[in-house]
Design a protein around this motif. Structure first.
Motif, PDB file in Angstrom:
ATOM      1  N   ALA A  81       0.767  -1.412  -0.048  1.00  0.00           N
ATOM      2  CA  ALA A  81       0.368  -0.249   0.100  1.00  0.00           C
ATOM      3  C   ALA A  81       0.846   1.048   0.083  1.00  0.00           C
ATOM      4  CB  ALA A  81      -0.887  -0.079   1.620  1.00  0.00           C
ATOM      5  N   ALA A  82       2.004   1.522   0.594  1.00  0.00           N
ATOM      6  CA  ALA A  82       2.818   2.155   0.689  1.00  0.00           C
ATOM      7  C   ALA A  82       3.271   2.561  -0.782  1.00  0.00           C
ATOM      8  CB  ALA A  82       4.044   2.463   1.977  1.00  0.00           C
ATOM      9  N   LYS A  99       2.735   1.923  -3.759  1.00  0.00           N
ATOM     10  CA  LYS A  99       1.417   2.042  -4.238  1.00  0.00           C
ATOM     11  C   LYS A  99       1.291   3.758  -4.619  1.00  0.00           C
ATOM     12  CE  LYS A  99      -1.037  -2.039  -5.204  1.00  0.00           C
ATOM     13  NZ  LYS A  99      -2.604  -2.903  -5.109  1.00  0.00           N
ATOM     14  N   ALA A 100       0.833   4.148  -3.094  1.00  0.00           N
ATOM     15  CA  ALA A 100       0.913   6.314  -2.668  1.00  0.00           C
ATOM     16  C   ALA A 100       2.539   6.332  -2.817  1.00  0.00           C
ATOM     17  CB  ALA A 100       0.608   5.864  -1.317  1.00  0.00           C
ATOM     18  N   HIS A 101       2.850   5.819  -3.100  1.00  0.00           N
ATOM     19  CA  HIS A 101       4.267   6.261  -3.419  1.00  0.00           C
ATOM     20  C   HIS A 101       4.265   6.677  -5.276  1.00  0.00           C
ATOM     21  CE1 HIS A 101       8.815   7.432  -3.452  1.00  0.00           C
ATOM     22  NE2 HIS A 101       8.444   6.342  -4.462  1.00  0.00           N
ATOM     23  N   VAL A 156       1.665   6.795  -6.675  1.00  0.00           N
ATOM     24  CA  VAL A 156       1.450   8.047  -7.147  1.00  0.00           C
ATOM     25  C   VAL A 156       1.312   9.491  -6.861  1.00  0.00           C
ATOM     26  CG1 VAL A 156      -1.091   8.996  -6.325  1.00  0.00           C
ATOM     27  CG2 VAL A 156      -0.835   6.611  -6.969  1.00  0.00           C
ATOM     28  N   ARG A 157       2.491  10.190  -5.996  1.00  0.00           N
ATOM     29  CA  ARG A 157       3.357  10.752  -5.546  1.00  0.00           C
ATOM     30  C   ARG A 157       4.080  11.443  -6.445  1.00  0.00           C
ATOM     31  NH1 ARG A 157       5.488  12.546   0.396  1.00  0.00           N
ATOM     32  NH2 ARG A 157       6.024  14.711  -0.297  1.00  0.00           N
TER      33      ARG A 157
END
Length: 329
Positions: free
Chosen positions: A265-266, A268-270, A272-273
């Protein structure tokens, strides 16, 4: 083989006529600098025996400094990692050549090396503030041992005198591991950091910093069950600049690692960023294909650390620590 000895000034020289195996022509070999006729005769007998056994090394005035800088370093550059070659060059130019560079390669002895190691341990720092640590002196020994081994293989010297030298022992150091509470506190403190996913991945997998910085998106599968990544390349520093090396350091370094749902999850968020940063930079974005980069996409330097933290040095103690799993569960 015809030979003999003669006196030149205050020293003795041996000379020997041999046939060139390639042309059949006779040529004369000689070597001087012996204090007595007996020493010169003994060296001549050794030369004859070596010629008969095929182990003879032709006398040469090549110095250690010229061998290292003009022959060995240029030759091995393509055979070792960039960081290894840079380390060889720095130690050769800064520590070995100033002290022993003038000595003929064939006259080098283990005693020369031992004196060098002792001098470096006492006052070897280039800033003049004392001596080098045992590990650094050991690096100098490794350099010389490798170089002299190649000199033997290339027929420049008869034996590797570094085999008989005595480099300092390197004390074994044990690194303390962070407790689960300390690691959990660190992850909480860096949760809002731009590279929060990297610090989490470091904690949950024990990857080396060079491996984290060299991790490419093509080597990461976040949709698999469980998620996984492949360690296939690293980032190293060459002449103070970070460089991607498209191979792991050893065969055991090339490996597959499983990812837990929290780390996935981390990441995937990275991702996107990172895409948002790419849009913001537009044409100025540098597409390295790496997971963790600077805001403009360029390669991160290994000295990168989260804001307000002691950096990698403070974290390395927890690498592959048993407390990781409980801290990040």
């Amino acid at each position: 083989m015809k030979g003999g000895t003669r006196k030149r000034g205050t020293t003795w020289t041996w000379h020997l006529g041999v046939a060139d195996p390639a042309t059949g022509r006779w040529r004369q070999l000689s070597k001087g600098g012996f204090r007595t006729k007996r020493e010169a005769q003994g060296a001549l007998d050794e030369a004859k025996a070596a010629l008969r056994s095929g182990t003879f090394v032709e006398p040469s005035r090549l110095t250690l400094g010229a061998f290292l800088t003009e022959q060995w370093l240029p030759t091995v550059r393509a055979a070792v990692r960039p960081t290894t070659w840079t380390t060889y060059r720095i130690y050769a130019e800064a520590q070995v050549v100033p002290a022993l560079g003038h000595i003929p390669l064939q006259a080098l002895t283990a005693a020369h090396l031992n004196r060098l190691y002792a001098d470096l341990a006492e006052h070897g720092r280039r800033d003049g503030r004392g001596g080098l640590k045992p590990k650094s002196v050991r690096h100098v020994h490794v350099l010389l041992h490798k170089a002299l081994s190649d000199a033997v293989r290339w027929g420049l010297v008869a034996r590797n005198v570094a085999d008989a030298a005595d480099p300092p022992r390197v004390p074994r150091q044990e690194r303390g591991a962070w407790s689960a509470e300390e690691l959990r506190a660190f992850l909480a403190a860096t949760s809002e950091d731009r590279l929060a996913a990297m610090w989490l991945l470091f904690a949950t997998t024990g990857m080396r910093r060079s491996e984290l910085l060299g991790l490419a998106w093509r080597a990461v599968d976040l949709e698999a069950a469980p998620g996984r990544l492949a360690v296939v390349q690293t980032v190293v520093v060459v002449d103070k600049q970070p460089v991607v090396v498209a191979e792991a350091k050893t065969a055991t370094s090339r490996r597959q690692l499983a990812l837990d749902p929290y780390t996935i999850a981390a990441l995937k968020a990275h991702r996107v960023r990172q895409l948002q940063e790419q849009l913001a930079w537009g044409p100025a974005w540098v597409d390295t294909g790496l997971v963790f980069t600077r805001e403009d996409g360029q390669v991160l330097h290994p000295s990168t650390s989260p804001s307000g933290s002691p950096g990698w040095c403070g974290m390395l103690g927890c690498r592959r620590s048993p407390s990781m799993a409980s801290a990040t569960a």
